[in-house]
Design a protein around this motif. Structure first.
Motif, PDB file in Angstrom:
ATOM      1  N   VAL A  18       0.829  -1.235   0.086  1.00 16.66           N
ATOM      2  CA  VAL A  18       0.070  -0.081  -0.053  1.00 16.66           C
ATOM      3  C   VAL A  18       0.932   1.192  -0.047  1.00 16.66           C
ATOM      4  O   VAL A  18       0.695   2.053  -0.798  1.00 16.66           O
ATOM      5  N   LEU A  19       1.969   1.359   0.853  1.00 19.46           N
ATOM      6  CA  LEU A  19       2.836   2.322   0.839  1.00 19.46           C
ATOM      7  C   LEU A  19       3.668   2.552  -0.456  1.00 19.46           C
ATOM      8  O   LEU A  19       4.217   3.587  -0.711  1.00 19.46           O
ATOM      9  N   ASP A  20       3.731   1.506  -1.289  1.00 21.60           N
ATOM     10  CA  ASP A  20       4.407   1.683  -2.350  1.00 21.60           C
ATOM     11  C   ASP A  20       3.791   2.267  -3.364  1.00 21.60           C
ATOM     12  O   ASP A  20       4.327   2.741  -4.480  1.00 21.60           O
ATOM     13  N   ASP A  21       2.499   2.449  -3.155  1.00 18.34           N
ATOM     14  CA  ASP A  21       1.509   3.198  -4.281  1.00 18.34           C
ATOM     15  C   ASP A  21       1.650   4.650  -3.927  1.00 18.34           C
ATOM     16  O   ASP A  21       1.384   5.232  -2.792  1.00 18.34           O
ATOM     17  N   SER A  22       1.961   5.633  -5.097  1.00 25.16           N
ATOM     18  CA  SER A  22       2.241   6.879  -4.625  1.00 25.16           C
ATOM     19  C   SER A  22       0.827   7.488  -4.406  1.00 25.16           C
ATOM     20  O   SER A  22       0.817   8.704  -3.568  1.00 25.16           O
ATOM     21  N   LEU A  23      -0.186   6.955  -4.835  1.00 22.52           N
ATOM     22  CA  LEU A  23      -1.577   7.775  -4.614  1.00 22.52           C
ATOM     23  C   LEU A  23      -2.008   7.592  -3.234  1.00 22.52           C
ATOM     24  O   LEU A  23      -2.634   8.431  -2.530  1.00 22.52           O
ATOM     25  N   ALA A  24      -1.695   6.394  -2.715  1.00 24.57           N
ATOM     26  CA  ALA A  24      -1.713   6.200  -0.990  1.00 24.57           C
ATOM     27  C   ALA A  24      -1.041   7.020  -0.312  1.00 24.57           C
ATOM     28  O   ALA A  24      -1.650   7.497   0.805  1.00 24.57           O
ATOM     29  N   ARG A  25       0.204   7.200  -0.621  1.00 22.73           N
ATOM     30  CA  ARG A  25       1.129   7.843   0.035  1.00 22.73           C
ATOM     31  C   ARG A  25       0.541   9.449   0.281  1.00 22.73           C
ATOM     32  O   ARG A  25       0.509  10.051   1.057  1.00 22.73           O
ATOM     33  N   SER A  26       0.081   9.886  -1.187  1.00 25.81           N
ATOM     34  CA  SER A  26      -0.320  11.163  -1.107  1.00 25.81           C
ATOM     35  C   SER A  26      -1.400  11.427  -0.346  1.00 25.81           C
ATOM     36  O   SER A  26      -1.706  12.415   0.443  1.00 25.81           O
ATOM     37  N   ILE A  27      -2.583  10.605  -0.456  1.00 23.56           N
ATOM     38  CA  ILE A  27      -3.564  10.560   0.710  1.00 23.56           C
ATOM     39  C   ILE A  27      -3.328  10.713   2.014  1.00 23.56           C
ATOM     40  O   ILE A  27      -3.610  11.581   2.731  1.00 23.56           O
ATOM     41  N   LEU A  28      -2.458   9.875   2.436  1.00 23.36           N
ATOM     42  CA  LEU A  28      -1.997   9.934   3.783  1.00 23.36           C
ATOM     43  C   LEU A  28      -1.335  11.176   4.186  1.00 23.36           C
ATOM     44  O   LEU A  28      -1.569  11.649   5.154  1.00 23.36           O
TER      45      LEU A  28
END
Lengths: 123, 246
Positions: A18-28
């Motif tokens: 999940v953290l490898d995904d840039s969109l997920a990181r951006s949301i967090l």
């Protein structure tokens, strides 16, 4: 947000993917200090609405993102999201990898709603 | 020396208590610099109140959603709507109107903010808070104690039924200010702190301060006018900072 709590038992592969995904990181990152609605997260993203919604749902399922219902006196309530993720620690031992995910406690009471009202007015 | 009521005919003046003072003692006189300071204080307060309302409405239009409506209405009513009623222009606003409408506007403003925080009080889908926390109840207790003390002292000093209405407003205002103070502490938020201070100065404090001054015995009218106008200015400045701070 209150004191942090630490929940063990997270799966290394799941959290890392999940953290490898840039969109997920951006949301967090965007929800680290203030609650945002799904529409606001879509507005600040280059991804499609469907993709953003899926990522939000995934983060909520993993308890890395918390959702709160926002007041709409007209009855059309909507959710806002705030990051719970505080810290990820991965240890390598003889038994393999061990992951600890520290999560923040996100309050959802009248005081939090007052602060969120103000934050939405400032956005 | 400047005749204060004469000066206020052209520029305006002050809080309800100040106008009462002026009416009790129409020839109250103060040093000219002091009179000018009162006028400057009130004019600044009015300008800040108008600026606060403008900012709140601008932000609401930029980020319109129904959930913000109550909050913005509350801010505007608390910051601005009472100002014309606080202003004393001799012969224009009957004292009875001021006494009746000021607490009504303040109550509506406070209820609007509470609506934004708690939702519809009826047991419907619109109610968002179903169980108050212990800390919520602690703030309720503090507010009721503060208001009860205000009403009690007021009744002992011979205040009429109006003190009961004022006490209810004090309780509501103290509760809203208390919850904003909790938000300021929890989120280390200067804006929530200034909101708390603004509500206290504009709505919660004037009545207890007036009661305390009366309890203290004969006090100079200038002191009453100075305290109330100062509280209004600090309150308006705090409300303005709430909206300006990012």
């Amino acid at each position: 947000m209150g004191d942090g709590d630490e929940t063990k038992g997270d799966d290394v592969a799941t959290v890392v993917s999940v953290l490898d995904d840039s969109l997920a990181r951006s949301i967090l990152v965007r929800t680290a200090n203030r609650a945002l609605s799904a529409d606001e997260l879509v507005e600040g993203s280059e991804s499609s609405r469907t993709t953003v919604y899926r990522r939000i749902r995934r983060l909520v399922e993993l308890d890395l993102l918390t959702e709160s219902q926002e007041l709409d006196p007209d009855g059309h309530h909507f959710n806002t999201y705030r990051a719970r993720l505080d810290r990820v620690t991965i240890d390598l031992g003889t038994n393999g990898f061990d992951i600890d995910v520290d999560r923040q406690v996100v309050e959802d009471d009248a005081v939090d709603r007052l602060n969120r009202l103000y934050e939405r007015l400032q956005q | 020396m400047t005749d204060v009521p004469t000066a206020t005919r052209t520029l305006a003046i002050l809080a309800v208590e100040a106008s009462r003072v002026a009416q009790r003692e129409p020839r109250m006189t103060v040093d000219e610099p002091l009179g000018l300071a009162f006028i400057v204080t009130v004019v600044l307060a009015v300008l800040l109140g108008v600026a606060t309302a403008g900012l709140a409405l601008y932000r609401y239009r930029a980020r319109s959603d129904p959930g913000l409506r109550s909050f913005v209405v509350g801010l505007v009513l608390i910051a601005v709507a009472p100002l014309p009623l606080r202003i004393f222009v001799e012969g224009t606003v009957p004292p009875v109107l001021r006494d009746v409408f000021l607490p009504i506007f303040e109550t509506l403003g406070l209820l609007a903010i509470l609506w934004g925080m708690y939702g519809d009080p009826r047991p419907t889908d619109g109610r968002l808070i179903h169980r108050p926390t212990t800390r919520d109840l602690a703030v309720v207790g503090l507010s009721l104690a503060f208001a009860t003390a205000t009403v009690g002292v007021g009744v002992l000093l011979g205040s009429g039924a109006a003190i009961l209405a004022a006490g209810a407003v004090v309780a509501l205002a103290t509760f809203v200010a208390g919850q904003a103070a909790r938000a300021a502490y929890r989120y280390r938020s200067l804006a929530m702190g200034s909101l708390s201070l603004g509500v206290l100065c504009l709505v919660a404090f004037p009545t207890p301060v007036s009661v305390l001054l009366r309890a203290a015995g004969p006090v100079p009218d200038v002191l009453v006018v100075g305290l109330i106008s100062g509280a209004v200015l600090v309150g308006e400045a705090a409300m303005f900072v709430t909206l300006v701070y990012r």
